[in-house]
Every structure is written in structure tokens, then in C-alpha cells.
Design an enzyme around this catalytic site. Structure first.
Site, PDB file in Angstrom:
ATOM      1  CD  GLU A  35       4.401   0.203  13.173  1.00 21.46           C
ATOM      2  OE1 GLU A  35       3.155   0.261  13.305  1.00 21.46           O
ATOM      3  OE2 GLU A  35       5.189   0.581  14.055  1.00 21.46           O
ATOM      4  N   GLY A  82       2.660  -5.051   7.567  1.00 23.41           N
ATOM      5  CA  GLY A  82       1.727  -5.886   6.819  1.00 23.41           C
ATOM      6  C   GLY A  82       0.599  -6.345   7.719  1.00 23.41           C
ATOM      7  CB  SER A  83      -1.795  -9.100   7.340  1.00 17.33           C
ATOM      8  OG  SER A  83      -1.018 -10.274   7.420  1.00 17.33           O
ATOM      9  CE  LYS A  98       7.858 -11.452   1.032  1.00 17.27           C
ATOM     10  NZ  LYS A  98       7.081 -10.968  -0.088  1.00 17.27           N
ATOM     11  CG  ASN A 151      -0.345   0.038   2.501  1.00 13.33           C
ATOM     12  OD1 ASN A 151       0.755  -0.473   2.668  1.00 13.33           O
ATOM     13  ND2 ASN A 151      -1.005   0.619   3.472  1.00 13.33           N
ATOM     14  CB  CYS A 181      -2.150   0.342   8.767  1.00 12.90           C
ATOM     15  SG  CYS A 181      -0.664   1.291   8.729  1.00 12.90           S
ATOM     16  CD  GLU A 202       8.377   1.022  10.686  1.00  9.27           C
ATOM     17  OE1 GLU A 202       9.292   0.613   9.967  1.00  9.27           O
ATOM     18  OE2 GLU A 202       7.205   1.063  10.325  1.00  9.27           O
TER      19      GLU A 202
HETATM   20  C1  UN1 Z   1       0.237   7.447   6.426  1.00  4.31           C
HETATM   21  O1  UN1 Z   1      -0.922   7.376   6.842  1.00  4.31           O
HETATM   22  O2  UN1 Z   1       0.697   8.480   5.939  1.00  4.31           O
HETATM   23  O3  UN1 Z   1       0.742   0.779   6.014  1.00  4.31           O
HETATM   24  C2  UN1 Z   1       1.189   6.315   6.521  1.00  4.31           C
HETATM   25  C3  UN1 Z   1       0.289   1.860   6.370  1.00  4.31           C
HETATM   26  C4  UN1 Z   1       1.118   2.641   7.358  1.00  4.31           C
HETATM   27  C5  UN1 Z   1       1.592   3.929   6.811  1.00  4.31           C
HETATM   28  C6  UN1 Z   1       0.572   5.008   6.835  1.00  4.31           C
HETATM   29  N1  UN1 Z   1       2.223   1.837   7.792  1.00  4.31           N
HETATM   30  O4  UN1 Z   1      -0.769   2.271   5.930  1.00  4.31           O
END
Ligand code: UN1
Length: 483
Positions: free
Chosen positions: A248, A226-227, A173, A150, A282, A460
Site C-alpha cells: 500500500e 509506505g512510500s 518492523k 502515519n 495516503c 487488505e
Molecule cells: C484512512 O484514511 O482512514 O497510510 C486510512 C495511509 C493509509 C490509511 C488511510 N494506508 O494513510
């Protein structure tokens, strides 16, 4: 033969396996490219190359690393339009969002170029006379970096740049849906003179490539976005192998709208948070919790804005909402819409595939109301442009609902009350608290992460990235010696 190869030990490497065909989710007849799929043996070679490159790279000068990251960041910024176009074409977020994400990646590299020059330690006195103690940072070694589809360039950037800044080697990866941006990044690192083995790209499946990374004793740490499911499985294996890990994962992010909110801003926050990037973040807003005095006005304005959104081809300048990333994500979105209806929530906008001239995965921005926080659509991450409206008696009930979730990534409040904003800042169970701002869309120079089921390990991004990508050594020096 694949047009695009993996990058292992400073060389572009072919693969015997069937290539990954990268398709445009706005128009599935448009093939973005063909990418060599690495197998477990090639992944092992990448890991061994990273291990072999580590001793020299760990002794590289901070200037060398800063110059490399600065050059990569500069090139990304200079080519933001072109890379952004590739990103929009393979992932489906709009061109504007994609160029914005690419710029963010460029800025991340520049930020960490500076951080390479700011690696500090501590010098403390010892209770023992004549003895001093230093606490100094060291690189970890080889980092496995596993990223989602994403944010095909920003997330790789915010893991790879600090890994290299602090003198680690990388085996990267990317998600198989977005190999194009990963390949572009690998090319830039190679062109800017990254030494062989320091950075390696292995495109491929979790089962082949991901497993080889997490099982390798030579890999010291794993950074994953990821998930939840994959994150949990990775964590168990990483801990069994005594690897450092950072995860995350998902979110079910609430936005509270109080009676005293600025209506226009609240609607804008909800629309941006819920629907932009097709809800595939996310940090996306998925639960909007509204108090009675503003509910009717807010609902009316939200539905007007939602139904006016232009859904279409990510590369068309007039598009506001691109397609879902692939058929599987589109199906998940539609399945959850059916679940919401079955649970008794009321569909008040969208809910269907969006008709379009091209053969893509278009879906209408969707709003449910009469949603209870125990319904599946209020508890499980959908990862699509689907938002639920929930009612709350007052601020206290809204906060309790907001916090009643297994996740804790981002959460927002729209209010003009300093008292409520301050209470929310202190009591929201989230890693990112947004006051009169959308839950999604974060800055590149400050820490990112959540609490509860959303994240695991140290933060992060920004200066806090040093916690994950280094470890400390405590050195005692005794000056009480003769001579
Ligand atoms: C954002 O909202 O600008 O995978 C970043 C995701 C998050 C990053 C969002 N780790 O959607």
C-alpha cells in the site's frame, strides 16, 4: 540502556546499538522514550523464532486464536485514551484523531477474532465418480509486517490481526518514528498470552531490519505500507525470493466538486480530506477539481474554513491540525510549496511555518489555485496539508483530470446528481470511491486498497484479508476403494 526493548521469542531483548530516541513533533524537547534498535542478527533471531513457533501455532484451535485477538482488542479499547495520548504525542495527530485511531485498532482486532471462527473451504464433486474435491485454506507461515509512521497503531493492527487470525507467525518492523505504539501493541499481545515466537517486534532501520526480513528465506510473505520507492524495491526483492507481497503506497487523491453539490458538505469533505491528520494520509485529498458554476462560492468558503483552522500542539484539546511528523516532512512540505509557486500556481492560503509557543514542526494549511494537472504539485504525493484547486469545464473534464494520475487509491465526488455519482462510481480509477464523503477516513471491516501505482497485491482489511494471509490447497478424495 534503553527503557523499551524489542520482543523476540517471548522475551524482551536489549540491544548493543544506539537506541532510537522518540521525540514529540509538537514539542521536540519532549522525549517520549528511548527504544532499543534491533540489528540484523536480532532480526534473524526473530525470524527463526517465528519459523520455529509456526508448526504449533498453525495447529492452534480457532478458539485459541479468536480468544487472543478478542482479548487484545478489548484491552486496546479499554486503554484507548492512554494509548491515544501516546500516539498523539509521538506522531502529532490530534488527541481526538489519535483516540479514534486507537479505537479503530481495537475494533480491527475484535473483527478478526470473529474471522478466525469463520475460516471456510469448499466441497465440490469431481467429474470422476466417487471422487470429491475440497478446497481448503492454510496459513502461509511467517509474515514480515512493515508499517509507516502515519497510522502507528491502526495499520499494524490491520496487518497483525488477520495474520494471527489465519494462524501465521509475525515479525513486525514499525517505522522508527513511532516505536511507542508498536511497543504498546507488543506488550498487549504478550500480556494476553500470545505464545513465544508467534509475534515478534523488531524496531530498527530499513537497512538493518527491513533488509534482513526481505532477504530471509524463512519469511513467506511481506505486507508493507509506505512510500512508492521503498515499496517497489521491496517488491523486486520479494519476488526474487518467491515471497507473496502486498503493498500500500501513495496517492494523489482527487475530489470533484460539481455545480449541483451541497456546498457546506463539499467544503467539509475538502477540509477534512486535505488537512486533517496534517494531510499525512495516503488517502488525503490533494486535488480538488471544481466546475465553474460553484467555483467562486466553493473557493470563498474553503479559504474561510482553512484560515480559521487551529494549528497547534496535538495534545491541546482545542487543536484541529497537529504538526508535521518531523523536520524532514516539514521540509518536504515547504519545498513543495516553493515548487508550486515556481510552477506558477497561486498561493491563496497558508504556505508558511505556523508560529507557535512550542518548538514543533507546525505548518499552515495551504491552498493553491490556478493549478494545472501536469504541475509537480498536482502529480507528486506531498504528504502534508497542501491542497490544489483545479478548474474543469464540466463533469467529463473533471473525471478525466481526476483519472490522469499515476496513482489510484481514493477519489471522491460531491454532487446531488445520481447520474454523475453513478458514472463516477463506475469510472473513477480508484480502489476507494467516495460519494459526498471525504477521500480519507475508512471503515475497519471492508477492503482497503487502490489501483495503478497506489497498491499491489490483494486487498487488505475486512473479510478480503483472507486472500493475502492464506493460500488454498485442493484435496482429492477417492472413495472408490475396497474395504
Ligand atoms: C484512512 O484514511 O482512514 O497510510 C486510512 C495511509 C493509509 C490509511 C488511510 N494506508 O494513510
Amino acid at each position: 540502556m534503553s527503557a523499551h526493548r524489542n520482543y523476540i521469542n517471548g522475551a524482551w531483548v536489549e540491544s548493543a546499538a544506539a537506541p532510537i530516541v522518540d521525540r514529540n513533533p509538537s514539542d521536540i524537547d519532549d522525549v517520549v522514550g528511548s527504544y532499543a534498535a534491533a540489528d540484523a542478527a536480532q532480526t534473524r533471531r526473530a525470524i527463526e523464532a517465528a519459523r520455529a513457533a509456526f508448526p504449533a501455532w498453525s495447529r492452534s484451535s480457532i478458539q485459541e486464536r479468536a480468544d487472543l485477538l478478542d482479548a487484545v482488542g478489548g484491552r486496546i479499547l479499554a486503554r484507548a485514551q492512554e494509548i491515544g495520548r501516546l500516539l498523539a504525542r509521538e506522531e502529532g495527530k490530534t488527541l481526538k484523531e489519535a483516540v479514534g485511531e486507537t479505537m479503530r485498532a481495537g475494533h480491527v482486532f475484535k473483527f478478526h477474532a470473529g474471522q478466525a471462527l469463520r475460516i471456510t473451504g469448499e466441497l465440490v464433486d469431481s467429474p470422476r465418480k466417487g471422487v470429491s474435491v475440497t478446497v481448503q485454506r492454510e496459513p502461509l507461515g511467517v509474515i514480515g509486517i512493515i508499517t509507516p509512521w502515519n497510522f502507528p497503531i491502526a495499520i499494524p493492527a490491520w496487518k497483525i490481526a488477520p495474520a494471527l487470525a489465519y494462524a501465521n507467525c509475525v515479525v513486525f518492523k514499525p517505522a522508527s518514528l513511532v516505536p511507542g505504539c508498536a511497543h504498546a501493541l507488543a506488550e498487549l499481545l504478550a500480556d494476553c498470552g500470545c505464545p513465544p515466537g508467534v509475534f515478534n517486534l523488531v524496531v530498527g532501520s530499513g537497512r538493518e531490519v527491513g533488509d534482513a526480513i526481505v532477504n530471509a528465506p524463512e519469511v513467506d510473505a511481506i505486507s508493507f505500507t509506505g512510500s512508492v520507492e521503498t515499496g517497489r524495491a521491496l517488491a523486486a526483492r520479494a519476488v526474487a525470493g518467491m515471497k507473496k507481497i502486498q503493498l500500500e503506497m501513495g496517492g494523489k487523491n482527487p475530489l470533484i466538486v460539481l455545480d449541483d453539490a451541497d456546498l457546506d458538505n463539499a467544503v467539509e469533505c475538502a477540509v477534512q480530506g486535505a488537512f486533517y491528520s496534517t494531510g499525512q494520509r495516503c488517502t488525503a485529498t490533494s486535488r480538488v477539481i471544481v466546475t465553474p458554476g460553484i467555483y467562486g462560492r466553493f473557493r470563498h468558503a474553503l479559504l474561510a474554513r482553512t484560515t480559521a483552522l487551529v494549528v497547534g500542539d496535538a495534545l491541546d484539546e482545542t487543536t484541529q491540525i497537529g504538526p508535521a511528523v518531523d523536520a524532514a516532512q516539514l521540509k518536504t512540505d515547504l519545498d513543495y510549496i516553493a515548487v508550486g509557486q515556481k510552477e506558477g500556481a497561486r498561493l491563496v492560503a497558508g504556505g508558511e511555518r505556523q508560529p507557535a509557543p512550542k518548538n514543533g514542526f507546525y505548518i499552515q494549511p495551504t491552498v493553491f489555485e490556478d493549478v494545472h494537472n501536469q504541475m509537480r504539485i498536482a502529480r507528486e504525493e506531498i504528504f502534508g496539508p497542501v491542497v490544489s484547486l483545479l478548474r474543469a469545464r464540466d463533469y467529463d473534464e473533471a473525471l478525466a483530470t481526476a483519472n490522469d494520475t499515476p496513482f489510484g487509491l481514493s477519489g471522491g465526488i460531491c454532487t446531488t446528481s445520481l447520474r454523475h455519482a453513478d458514472h463516477f462510481r463506475r469510472n473513477a480509477q480508484v480502489g476507494l470511491a467516495m460519494i459526498n464523503a471525504p477521500t480519507a477516513g475508512v471503515d475497519y471491516h471492508v477492503p482497503f486498497g487502490g489501483v495503478k501505482g497506489s497498491s499491489y497485491g490483494s486487498r487488505e482489511q475486512g473479510a478480503y484479508a483472507v486472500e493475502f494471509y492464506t493460500r488454498v490447497k485442493t484435496v482429492y478424495t477417492n472413495a472408490n476403494i475396497a474395504g
